[in-house]
Design a protein around this motif. Structure first.
Motif, PDB file in Angstrom:
ATOM      1  N   TYR A  29      -2.728  -1.085   2.676  1.00 39.85           N
ATOM      2  CA  TYR A  29      -1.469  -0.637   3.262  1.00 39.85           C
ATOM      3  C   TYR A  29      -1.584   0.861   3.526  1.00 39.85           C
ATOM      4  O   TYR A  29      -1.793   1.633   2.592  1.00 39.85           O
ATOM      5  CB  TYR A  29      -0.368  -0.926   2.249  1.00 39.85           C
ATOM      6  CG  TYR A  29       1.025  -0.404   2.543  1.00 39.85           C
ATOM      7  CD1 TYR A  29       1.306   0.954   2.674  1.00 39.85           C
ATOM      8  CD2 TYR A  29       2.080  -1.286   2.636  1.00 39.85           C
ATOM      9  CE1 TYR A  29       2.589   1.409   2.910  1.00 39.85           C
ATOM     10  CE2 TYR A  29       3.376  -0.835   2.865  1.00 39.85           C
ATOM     11  CZ  TYR A  29       3.623   0.504   2.997  1.00 39.85           C
ATOM     12  OH  TYR A  29       4.890   0.962   3.218  1.00 39.85           O
ATOM     13  N   GLU A  73       7.876  -5.158   4.286  1.00 36.06           N
ATOM     14  CA  GLU A  73       7.147  -5.338   5.547  1.00 36.06           C
ATOM     15  C   GLU A  73       6.607  -6.763   5.709  1.00 36.06           C
ATOM     16  O   GLU A  73       6.602  -7.315   6.810  1.00 36.06           O
ATOM     17  CB  GLU A  73       5.982  -4.345   5.653  1.00 36.06           C
ATOM     18  CG  GLU A  73       6.412  -2.900   5.911  1.00 36.06           C
ATOM     19  CD  GLU A  73       6.538  -2.093   4.632  1.00 36.06           C
ATOM     20  OE1 GLU A  73       6.913  -2.671   3.578  1.00 36.06           O
ATOM     21  OE2 GLU A  73       6.258  -0.874   4.668  1.00 36.06           O
ATOM     22  N   ASN A 119      -1.385   1.766  -0.213  1.00 37.45           N
ATOM     23  CA  ASN A 119      -1.070   0.749  -1.211  1.00 37.45           C
ATOM     24  C   ASN A 119      -2.143  -0.331  -1.155  1.00 37.45           C
ATOM     25  O   ASN A 119      -2.811  -0.498  -0.135  1.00 37.45           O
ATOM     26  CB  ASN A 119       0.316   0.142  -0.959  1.00 37.45           C
ATOM     27  CG  ASN A 119       1.429   1.150  -1.194  1.00 37.45           C
ATOM     28  OD1 ASN A 119       1.355   1.957  -2.116  1.00 37.45           O
ATOM     29  ND2 ASN A 119       2.445   1.126  -0.367  1.00 37.45           N
ATOM     30  N   GLY A 122       3.116  -4.760   2.091  1.00 36.47           N
ATOM     31  CA  GLY A 122       4.371  -4.044   1.880  1.00 36.47           C
ATOM     32  C   GLY A 122       5.480  -5.026   1.567  1.00 36.47           C
ATOM     33  O   GLY A 122       5.462  -6.167   2.012  1.00 36.47           O
ATOM     34  N   ASP A 123       6.424  -4.560   0.789  1.00 42.45           N
ATOM     35  CA  ASP A 123       7.649  -5.303   0.553  1.00 42.45           C
ATOM     36  C   ASP A 123       8.762  -4.344   0.920  1.00 42.45           C
ATOM     37  O   ASP A 123       8.903  -3.308   0.261  1.00 42.45           O
ATOM     38  CB  ASP A 123       7.731  -5.712  -0.924  1.00 42.45           C
ATOM     39  CG  ASP A 123       8.868  -6.686  -1.182  1.00 42.45           C
ATOM     40  OD1 ASP A 123       9.731  -6.834  -0.288  1.00 42.45           O
ATOM     41  OD2 ASP A 123       8.899  -7.286  -2.263  1.00 42.45           O
ATOM     42  N   ARG A 181      -1.837  -3.627  -1.322  1.00 45.19           N
ATOM     43  CA  ARG A 181      -1.164  -4.933  -1.226  1.00 45.19           C
ATOM     44  C   ARG A 181      -0.300  -4.957   0.015  1.00 45.19           C
ATOM     45  O   ARG A 181      -0.157  -3.935   0.695  1.00 45.19           O
ATOM     46  CB  ARG A 181      -0.277  -5.063  -2.458  1.00 45.19           C
ATOM     47  CG  ARG A 181       0.488  -3.739  -2.591  1.00 45.19           C
ATOM     48  CD  ARG A 181       1.714  -3.769  -3.360  1.00 45.19           C
ATOM     49  NE  ARG A 181       2.279  -2.423  -3.423  1.00 45.19           N
ATOM     50  CZ  ARG A 181       3.144  -1.929  -2.544  1.00 45.19           C
ATOM     51  NH1 ARG A 181       3.545  -2.651  -1.509  1.00 45.19           N
ATOM     52  NH2 ARG A 181       3.609  -0.700  -2.667  1.00 45.19           N
ATOM     53  N   GLY A 183      12.574   1.461  -2.920  1.00 44.49           N
ATOM     54  CA  GLY A 183      11.346   0.711  -2.652  1.00 44.49           C
ATOM     55  C   GLY A 183      11.313   0.169  -1.237  1.00 44.49           C
ATOM     56  O   GLY A 183      10.276  -0.288  -0.774  1.00 44.49           O
ATOM     57  N   ASP A 212       9.193   0.542   7.838  1.00 47.89           N
ATOM     58  CA  ASP A 212      10.009   0.352   6.651  1.00 47.89           C
ATOM     59  C   ASP A 212      11.141   1.370   6.699  1.00 47.89           C
ATOM     60  O   ASP A 212      10.989   2.448   7.268  1.00 47.89           O
ATOM     61  CB  ASP A 212       9.106   0.615   5.435  1.00 47.89           C
ATOM     62  CG  ASP A 212       9.752   0.261   4.133  1.00 47.89           C
ATOM     63  OD1 ASP A 212      10.767  -0.453   4.137  1.00 47.89           O
ATOM     64  OD2 ASP A 212       9.235   0.703   3.088  1.00 47.89           O
TER      65      ASP A 212
HETATM   66  N1  GLY Z   1       7.794  -0.953   1.626  1.00 47.04           N
HETATM   67  C1  GLY Z   1       7.074   0.005   0.908  1.00 47.04           C
HETATM   68  C2  GLY Z   1       6.043  -0.541   0.042  1.00 47.04           C
HETATM   69  O1  GLY Z   1       5.823  -1.741  -0.004  1.00 47.04           O
HETATM   70  O2  GLY Z   1       5.394   0.243  -0.627  1.00 47.04           O
END
Ligand code: GLY
Ligand code: AMP
Length: 317
Positions: free
Chosen positions: A263, A286, A279, A283-284, A281, A221, A207
């Motif tokens: 994550y 990812e 995390n 990744g966003d 969930r 983010g 990321d």
């Molecule tokens: N890309 C970082 C996150 O999803 O926490």
């Protein structure tokens, strides 16, 4: 099958896009979804109330739900669905604490010997500032609760550090900060599917979190992600053995069965991989880089996770 995806961002669009390719799926729904998802799924208006969504899913006969973002997980969406006998891919409220409270996550890592930065937790601004004077910079200051990826300050001067502490602790309702050792290295993300027993890592990804070119600018983010990240096989094995296994087994030892995707945000230091954050969930962003590379059926995998049948599953990329 009727499959519901919860969320409204790029990550959830990637989940839907992938789910739509599964021969198991007859109908797709997204709550609340976004306009870009409309060609793939029926959009379900949703105000964020997890119990209300679970009632709707029960009425509609949803067979499987995939949760994108952290907020509903931390609110207990998995518990609400499970209480109604509905299958859901995503950890329970207790399990989602690995993301919902950085202080909890750090404690867990300490209890199970998971490599991470040394840290202290503070609620009192005076004690926090005293500690800062004592240890100096560089230091990393984190909001303990959810902050959409924007709750972290990496401070290289005392003024910035003090300001970050004051911002987080001086509000009327108080707060909690985690102050931790600054780690140097390259960052990488390892996601893994788990049913609380079997752990199946996905391809590593990377990321890019800072706003401006050359890693300048504040944390965001996520500005974009690359997959696969070419992680050394030996390092990936260490991530599995030293980080993912003790995390999932440690939670289980404390009575928490983690089902979903976990994550691990990592710093690859000279001493080996260390955890920056967990995390609960995908990744966003990812997920957007990773899911198009996955050949296996995501819906089948998610079902196996939700039903605790992940053992023996394999991924093809
Ligand atoms: N890309 C970082 C996150 O999803 O926490
Ligand atoms: P987090 O939300 O905890 O992943 O932190 C966001 C970003 O802050 C990470 O992706 C890193 O770039 C940076 N960061 C967090 N913790 C540390 C640390 N201990 N040392 C250096 N950088 C860190």
């Amino acid at each position: 099958m009727k499959v519901l995806v919860v969320g409204s961002g790029g990550r959830e669009h990637a989940l839907l896009w992938k789910a739509a390719q599964s021969p198991l799926v007859d109908r797709l729904y997204a709550a609340p979804g976004n306009a870009g998802m409309a060609p793939l799924a029926e959009l379900v208006p949703w105000n964020g109330d997890v119990e209300a969504l679970a009632d709707w899913a029960l009425g509609e006969g949803i067979d499987l739900t995939l949760v994108g973002p952290e907020a509903p997980l931390v609110e207990g969406i998995a518990d609400a669905f499970q209480k109604r006998g509905l299958l859901i891919f995503g950890p329970t409220q207790k399990a989602a604490m690995i993301e919902g409270s950085k202080a909890f996550a750090k404690g867990l890592m300490e209890r199970y010997g998971i490599p991470t930065a040394r840290y202290r937790v503070f609620q009192d601004p005076i004690l926090a500032l005293e500690y800062l004077e004592e240890v100096g910079v560089p230091i990393v200051i984190k909001d303990s609760g959810l902050a959409a990826g924007k709750g972290v300050t990496v401070a290289f001067d005392l003024h910035t550090a003090k300001q970050a502490v004051s911002n987080l602790l001086s509000g009327p309702e108080g707060g909690e900060v985690v102050m931790e050792e600054y780690l140097e290295g390259e960052e990488a993300t390892v996601l893994a599917l788990t049913d609380g027993e079997t752990i199946l890592p996905l391809l590593p990804s990377q990321d890019h979190k800072r706003l401006l070119d050359g890693d300048q600018g504040p944390m965001t983010g996520g500005m974009g992600a690359v997959a696969p990240y070419p992680m050394d096989a030996a390092i990936l094995r260490r991530v599995e053995e030293e980080i993912l296994k003790p995390l999932i087994q440690g939670l289980r030892a404390e009575g928490v069965v983690y089902r979903g995707v976990v994550y691990a945000g990592l710093m690859l230091t000279r001493e080996g991989p260390k955890v920056l954050e967990f995390n609960a969930r995908f990744g966003d962003p990812e997920a957007q880089a990773l899911l198009p590379l996955l050949q296996s059926d995501l819906v089948e995998l998610a079902l196996r996770v939700a039903e605790g049948r992940l053992k023996g599953a394999e991924l093809s990329w």
